[in-house]
Write an enzyme that holds these catalytic residues in place. Structure first.
Site, PDB file in Angstrom:
ATOM      1  CB  CYS A 255      -1.677  33.693  76.837  1.00 39.85           C
ATOM      2  SG  CYS A 255      -2.509  34.653  76.871  1.00 39.85           S
TER       3      CYS A 255
ATOM      4  CB  CYS B 101      -4.392  32.877  75.206  1.00 40.17           C
ATOM      5  SG  CYS B 101      -4.584  34.577  74.730  1.00 40.17           S
ATOM      6  CG  ASP B 102      -3.588  29.333  74.448  1.00 42.89           C
ATOM      7  OD1 ASP B 102      -4.379  29.562  73.825  1.00 42.89           O
ATOM      8  OD2 ASP B 102      -2.350  29.189  74.294  1.00 42.89           O
TER       9      ASP B 102
END
Length: 319
Positions: free
Chosen positions: A136, A139-140
């Site tokens: 992701c 997300c990261d």
């Protein structure tokens, strides 16, 4: 097996969609039973830091967020059972669910069993999940600011991840096993513009043979070009690898019961309520089992809320 008491509603899954559905159902006095499944907490349990959850501007880990959701659902008296459902019977009522440890019956079901990222299948992947391997970018990705990373995949997701990451990483190696991308033309055009800047380096007809690293995380990838006859592998230095080769919804046990498309459960949608209902009245679905596009914690929670409201209306119609 012990026969559990009959429940008005059972929620399958303990990710953001499942816990949100439990909170709303509990507040509606439906006394829900939540069955966690194998992966308690869902995909967020593998996320080290979350910075895009509204209201949490300070860093929070995935496990911390899921623990808070767990406690929130308990506050409103959600009954939580640690079991994994292995078969269901939705063609007659009450609905019947067979778990590894118990049997369950209910009047309504919310399916929020999630979807697992598809990985490369390398033995070295498990070692570096959460330590350099991610699925992701949203997300990261921020944690790789000004670093060199790699993305593997050739569809819309892989290119979208690459475009997003190009905003803050130093360099991206995009690795694809074929010569052509299976993505929308507009995305490919955007990608090629960035390739011209040399911020994205393409490795087509190539596969990742191994992932190398140390206690701190990923340090190198070994890749092989299928067009080259020699067996020599190219070693590239990266701080992270984003795997974008698709997702596998956890819906196998529902395939002979519910209508699906590519493994994702089809829901009613529309603008007149009952959005999350499946082809069987009383069976609702939320989260990654219905979503192959957004796949965010907040969108999963939103659909869990919708499923709880839809199921409440359904149960009220029975009385």
């Amino acid at each position: 097996m012990e026969l559990k008491n009959h429940k008005k509603i059972i929620i399958l899954g303990s990710g953001p969609a499942g816990y949100t559905a439990a909170i709303y159902s509990s507040r509606a006095n439906l006394n829900p039973l939540l069955i966690t499944g194998i992966n308690k907490g869902g995909q967020l349990m593998n996320t080290n830091e979350i910075e895009n959850w509204p209201g949490d501007f300070k860093k929070i880990t995935g496990p911390e967020l899921m623990n808070r959701m767990h406690e929130h659902s308990l506050k409103f008296k959600t009954e939580i059972v640690y079991d994994n459902i292995i078969s269901v019977e939705f063609k007659k009522k009450p609905f019947f669910l067979l778990g590894e440890y118990n049997k369950y019956t209910c009047d309504a079901v919310i399916i929020a069993t999630g979807a697992n990222p598809r990985y490369l299948g390398l033995s070295s992947e498990n070692k570096f999940k959460g330590k350099g391997i991610s699925t992701c970018a949203v997300c990261d990705g921020f944690f790789y600011k000004n670093k060199e990373i790699a993305v593997v995949g050739g569809g819309n997701t892989a290119i979208e991840e690459t475009l997003y990451l190009s905003n803050f990483v130093k360099k991206i190696y995009l690795i694809h096993r074929r010569n052509n991308f299976k993505a929308e033309k507009i995305l490919i055009d955007r990608l090629l513009k960035i390739v011209k800047t040399k911020k994205v380096i393409l490795h087509l007809n190539s596969t990742i043979e191994d992932i190398l690293g140390n206690n701190k995380g990923v340090t190198h990838l070994l890749i092989k070009n299928k067009n080259l006859k020699e067996k020599k592998k190219l070693k590239i230095a990266v701080s992270g690898l984003f795997v974008a080769i698709g997702y596998i919804p956890n819906t196998d046990i529902f395939t002979d019961q519910l209508k699906m498309k590519d493994g994702y459960i089809k829901i009613k949608k529309g603008t007149h309520g009952n959005y999350t209902q499946t082809n069987i009245p009383g069976v609702f679905a939320a989260g990654d089992v219905i979503d192959h596009v957004y796949r965010q914690a907040i969108t999963s929670s939103a659909s869990g809320c919708m499923a709880a409201l839809d199921s409440e209306r359904y149960l009220n119609s029975l009385s």
